[in-house]
Design an enzyme around this catalytic site. Structure first.
Site, short mmCIF file in Angstrom:
data_model
loop_
_atom_site.label_atom_id
_atom_site.label_comp_id
_atom_site.label_asym_id
_atom_site.label_seq_id
_atom_site.Cartn_x
_atom_site.Cartn_y
_atom_site.Cartn_z
CG HIS A 120 -7.48 -1.69 8.18
ND1 HIS A 120 -8.32 -0.73 7.67
CD2 HIS A 120 -6.33 -1.03 8.53
CE1 HIS A 120 -7.71 0.46 7.72
NE2 HIS A 120 -6.51 0.30 8.25
CG HIS B 16 -5.76 0.83 12.77
ND1 HIS B 16 -6.50 1.98 12.73
CD2 HIS B 16 -5.24 0.69 11.53
CE1 HIS B 16 -6.43 2.51 11.52
NE2 HIS B 16 -5.66 1.74 10.77
CD GLU B 17 -2.54 -1.96 10.82
OE1 GLU B 17 -3.09 -2.12 9.71
OE2 GLU B 17 -2.09 -0.85 11.18
CD GLU C 220 -4.69 -1.95 5.84
OE1 GLU C 220 -3.68 -1.55 6.45
OE2 GLU C 220 -5.37 -1.22 5.09
CG ASN C 221 -0.04 -6.87 4.02
OD1 ASN C 221 -0.13 -5.98 3.19
ND2 ASN C 221 0.93 -6.92 4.93
CD GLU D 115 -6.04 3.54 6.84
OE1 GLU D 115 -6.20 3.35 8.06
OE2 GLU D 115 -5.47 2.69 6.10
CD GLU E 152 -2.86 1.24 2.35
OE1 GLU E 152 -2.79 0.36 3.23
OE2 GLU E 152 -3.69 2.14 2.34
N1 B3K Z 1 -2.90 1.03 5.71
C1 B3K Z 1 -1.58 1.15 6.25
C2 B3K Z 1 -0.85 2.40 5.85
C3 B3K Z 1 -0.16 2.29 4.57
C4 B3K Z 1 0.70 3.50 4.31
C5 B3K Z 1 1.23 3.48 2.94
N2 B3K Z 1 2.13 4.58 2.67
C6 B3K Z 1 -1.59 1.07 7.74
C7 B3K Z 1 -2.87 1.42 8.39
O1 B3K Z 1 -3.37 2.51 8.32
O2 B3K Z 1 -3.44 0.54 8.97
ZN ZN Z 2 -5.28 1.86 8.81
#
Ligand code: B3K
Ligand code: ZN
Length: 880
Positions: A307, A303-304, A270-271, A326, A127
């Site tokens: 997601h 948080h992750e 959050e893959n 987000e 990301e």
């Molecule tokens: N989604 C990622 C952030 C990615 C940043 C890329 N430059 C972490 C988060 O907000 O959970």
């Molecule tokens: Zn996030």
């Protein structure tokens, strides 16, 4: 100009993708000198696209193309174009398979985007646009595909091979190599792809979901970190349960993995099924992590994990919608943290960040709406506005709808859009449809940048017993946006009588027993509200619990603030009254002679706080923290930082002097007895002790010095040890400071997370963190330019937290930062572009400072080969 101007991308130019990818088959051959990536895409024309017969366009970045084949036939050089940043195949059938082989060099990837190496392991960060550094692909979030990934590597060096989903095959290969194949059943955008290969230990646990499914939970860390996983694992289980209980969201795969890596540009990612974390945001033990770190880890793990629904199952249509995932997810993690600890304290922490940093962003050159309309480099838009203001916007919807309807709205959103890539507008629509509320004006929160200013005037008619509030809103101009419309602002308030009792809010003459709190809905530029049946002029308690992300202006007297500090039934507003009082006192001393009197009632109020054991100690601990210099700067018109610093120091030392005995008593009372605990009470106690110690050490109190040395020696946890170290470092006891720093380093030199704390204590210290010392820290053997955490803990902390040193009138701090930013831009542009932020605020400062800050920025602008990241930030900051 030495750099070509990067292109601006506009939301208004959004088009659906011309081609969709149903399936991606990846094979990674990992070697020490590079990696070969074989990709097979099953592609078909998008029936919803108007661009019939369009060429196939795949993004790419830093890739060496080895071959392209269409339906099994290798394409000749004239049948495609390798543009470097894209692979274009002009003529393709309706449906086809495309095979692409690329060669990449993860070992040389210092940008930490795409596939790279961190302490000997392979890992990824895709990301927002990192997948295109791995292979050619339509790298946009509205292209969602099923991924199958086979990883091949040397078995000795990389026994663990991970990717998204479930592992479906594994085996041995020639030459000591092996492979594992992973399959992710959920279609996902490429930004959620992940791969890890390394020599890692596995920590296992399980979670039984609400429907009785057993989920395999695993953490993978380097062997030296095996003892630092328990807290994050428990936090993960708490998060999983909470998301079921509060949002009805059950986990969907059979396995959930977390990997810790040392070199990472942000906190975590959050893959799908394979979250990758910055080590500093996941690894913790009593000996090495402070209370703040534990809380941060809990929040980020949550948080992750959250997601998985708000982000992965329902994702963003395009990157302008970033706050869709987000903002909502930050709101969800803040609700979670509030439920796990003290809601008031959590609110205070969130608002502190918002008012100090997001308001500053909103008032600066990079101000943008929660849903931006354009960008050059999307990495620059992972901002406090997208995250924190985005969360405030969702919080306001929650407040307008109430718990039940909000839950109905989120259920509808997840159900309606499961498996889709959608917009912030789809989110608001689901909330509207579920609740029956009209949120059309509310949508302006997503479109208009800038922090609304809400000014309040009041009047009282003693004869009629009527109290009136006139409330006006105004949204300041921001770059590219003027003449804004009034927004829909939920404004929570109450009134208190002179004894501190809440008064019923009767909004008509006939009403009696009105509620004790109301949420006024502001929709016009000006409103008038009247409250009836009041026998005396009340004290207003405004914007309770910070019900909207706005600046409130009201001419509070110091008496009123003192009164609210001890009587407001809203805990947040009690704290806020204390902050406003301290701000007022400090501001009134800026630029005054040394002997000017410090408001004596401030010390009285703090004495009361220190001695009243009946108060919520967690709240007291927060109330005793003086407003930060950064916040005082944010509030100032033309900030003179050294003068602000001096005024704040004077107040601090005055309080320490006046309250010596009370502080010592508070320290003694709260000093931990017995076993170490991590609950809110114990955290509050440690915070009180460390605040008391810090204050006393600021006046070089001899008794405090002994306590600090003793605490430093005997601490059984990092909060206490670091609190003592910080107090010593910030004191005038130079010999103790040196000794403590040295012994701390010797003890923890093997632990990078603790060494980062050690760097940041020095870099943030007005005593120890002057520029010559910062330069020495950069030469320290533990410092590493390639590791973002180290760079942040020295350079970032110096420029962002050690304000008086950074704003040295000779401009040396600015030149220093500009030099470091230029140096980093060549290796890691994302980090360079973040680090430059303090300079971009140059207009905020008194002329002697701002002209030098501007000159430093111009120096960066003129650098050769400026990255797109830095180009956007620097040019926007200098424009206009
Ligand atoms: N989604 C990622 C952030 C990615 C940043 C890329 N430059 C972490 C988060 O907000 O959970
Ligand atoms: Zn996030």
């Amino acid at each position: 100009m030495r750099t070509n101007q990067p292109q601006t991308i506009y939301l208004s130019e959004y088009k659906v993708p011309a081609y969709l990818v149903d399936h991606v088959d990846l094979r990674f051959e990992l070697f020490e000198d590079g990696a070969r990536v074989h990709s097979t895409l099953s592609v078909r024309r998008n029936p919803e696209s108007a661009e019939a017969g369009a060429p196939l366009f795949l993004h790419g970045d830093s890739l060496k193309l080895e071959s392209v084949a269409l339906n099994g036939s290798v394409l000749a050089a004239g049948d495609f174009e390798d543009r470097g940043d894209a692979l274009i195949v002009p003529s393709v059938p309706e449906q086809f398979e495309l095979q692409v082989v690329t060669w990449i060099e993860p070992q040389n990837n210092t940008r930490l985007e795409g596939l790279y190496k961190s302490s000997g392991m392979f890992c990824t960060q895709c990301e927002a646009e990192g997948f295109r550094c791995i292979t050619f692909y339509p790298d946009r979030p509205d292209v969602m595909a099923r991924f199958r990934t086979r990883i091949e590597a040397d078995k000795g060096a990389y026994p663990v091979l991970l990717s998204n989903g479930n592992s479906v095959a594994q085996g041995e290969l020639e030459n000591g190599r092996h492979f594992v194949t992973w399959e992710d059943p959920f279609p996902k955008p490429a930004y959620l792809f992940a791969l890890v290969a390394g020599d890692l230990v596995e920590k296992k646990n399980t979670f039984t979901t609400c429907s009785g499914r057993n989920i395999d939970l695993r953490m993978y860390v380097e062997p030296r970190n095996a003892q630092k996983c328990d807290f994050a694992m428990d936090a993960l289980k708490r998060s999983m349960r909470w998301d079921e209980d509060v949002y009805g969201r059950e986990y969907d795969l059979d396995i959930f993995m977390i990997v810790a890596v040392d070199d990472f540009n942000m906190g975590a990612m959050e893959n799908k099924g394979l979250n990758i974390f910055n080590s500093s945001c996941v690894l913790a033990s009593q000996d090495t992590a402070t209370d703040a770190t534990f809380q941060r880890i809990e929040a980020i793990v949550a948080h992750e994990y959250f997601h998985n629904w708000s982000g992965n199952r329902v994702t963003c249509r395009d990157w302008f919608q970033l706050s869709l995932k987000e903002g909502f997810t930050v709101f969800r993690d803040s609700q979670f943290s509030a439920d796990m600890g003290s809601p008031t304290v959590k609110r205070i922490e969130d608002v502190t960040l918002l008012r100090t940093a997001q308001f500053a962003e909103d008032a600066g050159p990079m101000a943008h709406p929660v849903r931006p309309a354009s960008y050059m480099e999307i990495s620059n838009f992972y901002t406090l506005t997208i995250y924190e203001k985005g969360a405030e916007v969702v919080r306001m919807i929650h407040n307008l709808l109430g718990d039940e309807l909000f839950r109905k709205g989120s259920d509808l959103y997840f159900e309606r859009h499961d498996g889709q890539a959608v917009t912030t507008d789809d989110f608001v629509k689901a909330m509207e449809d579920a609740s029956g509320r009209d949120l059309s004006q509310f949508r302006l929160w997503y479109e208009q940048a800038g922090t609304p200013v809400v000014s309040v005037e009041d009047d009282y008619d003693a004869d009629k017993g009527v109290y009136g509030l006139t409330i006006r809103q105004n949204i300041p101009d921001t770059p590219g946006q003027t003449g804004k419309k009034p927004q829909h602002i939920p404004f929570a308030m109450g009134l208190l009588d002179s004894k501190g009792q809440p008064l019923p809010l009767n909004i008509s003459a006939g009403e009696q027993d009105g509620p004790l709190e109301r949420v006024l809905e502001l929709t016009e530029a000006e409103h008038r509200f009247e409250f009836h049946g009041l026998a005396e002029r009340p004290v207003p308690s405004l914007l309770r619990d910070f019900s909207a992300p706005v600046r409130v202006q009201y001419p509070w007297s110091r008496e009123q603030l003192l009164f609210l500090m001890s009587h407001d039934p809203d805990g947040f507003n009690r704290w806020d009254a204390g902050q406003r009082l301290a701000v007022d006192v400090i501001q009134s001393l800026v630029g005054t002679p040394e002997q000017a009197e410090v408001e004596p009632r401030l010390a009285d109020a703090y004495r009361k706080l220190l001695n009243d054991a009946s108060l919520d100690q967690a709240l007291v601990a927060k109330m005793l923290l003086l407003p930060s210099e950064a916040y005082l700067v944010e509030l100032a018109e033309q900030a003179d930082v050294p003068a602000i610093h001096a005024a704040r120091e004077r107040v601090l030392k005055h309080l320490a002097q006046e309250l010596k005995d009370d502080l010592l008593a508070c320290y003694q009372r709260n000093r931990e007895q017995g076993d170490y605990q991590l609950g809110p009470d114990a955290i509050a106690r440690r915070s009180l002790c460390n605040t008391a110690l810090g204050w006393l050490m600021s006046i070089d109190d001899e008794r405090a010095r002994e306590l600090a040395l003793e605490q430093f020696r005997s601490a059984d946890n990092m909060t206490d040890r670091l609190g003592a170290l910080r107090a010593l470092v910030n004191s005038g006891f130079a010999a103790d400071r040196e000794q403590a720093l040295e012994s701390f380093y010797q003890r923890f030199s093997d632990d990078p997370q603790v060494v980062e704390l050690w760097f940041s204590v020095q870099a943030s210290s007005g005593q120890a963190g002057q520029l010559p010392h910062i330069l020495q820290l950069l030469e320290h053997p533990a410092f590493d330019w390639k590791n973002p955490n180290k760079v942040r803990s020295v350079v970032g902390v110096f420029a962002g937290q050690n304000l008086a040193a950074f704003h040295n009138p000779d401009g040396s701090g600015y030149q220093f930062l500009a030099g470091q930013v230029c140096r980093l831009d060549d290796s890691n542009p994302q980090i360079a572009s973040r680090l430059v932020t303090p300079l971009t605020r140059w207009r905020k400062f008194a002329p002697a400072y701002s002209s030098q800050m501007k000159a430093a920025l111009e120096g960066i602008r003129d650098k050769d080969n400026l990255s797109r990241d830095l180009y956007e930030v620097v040019h926007k900051s200098l424009a206009g």
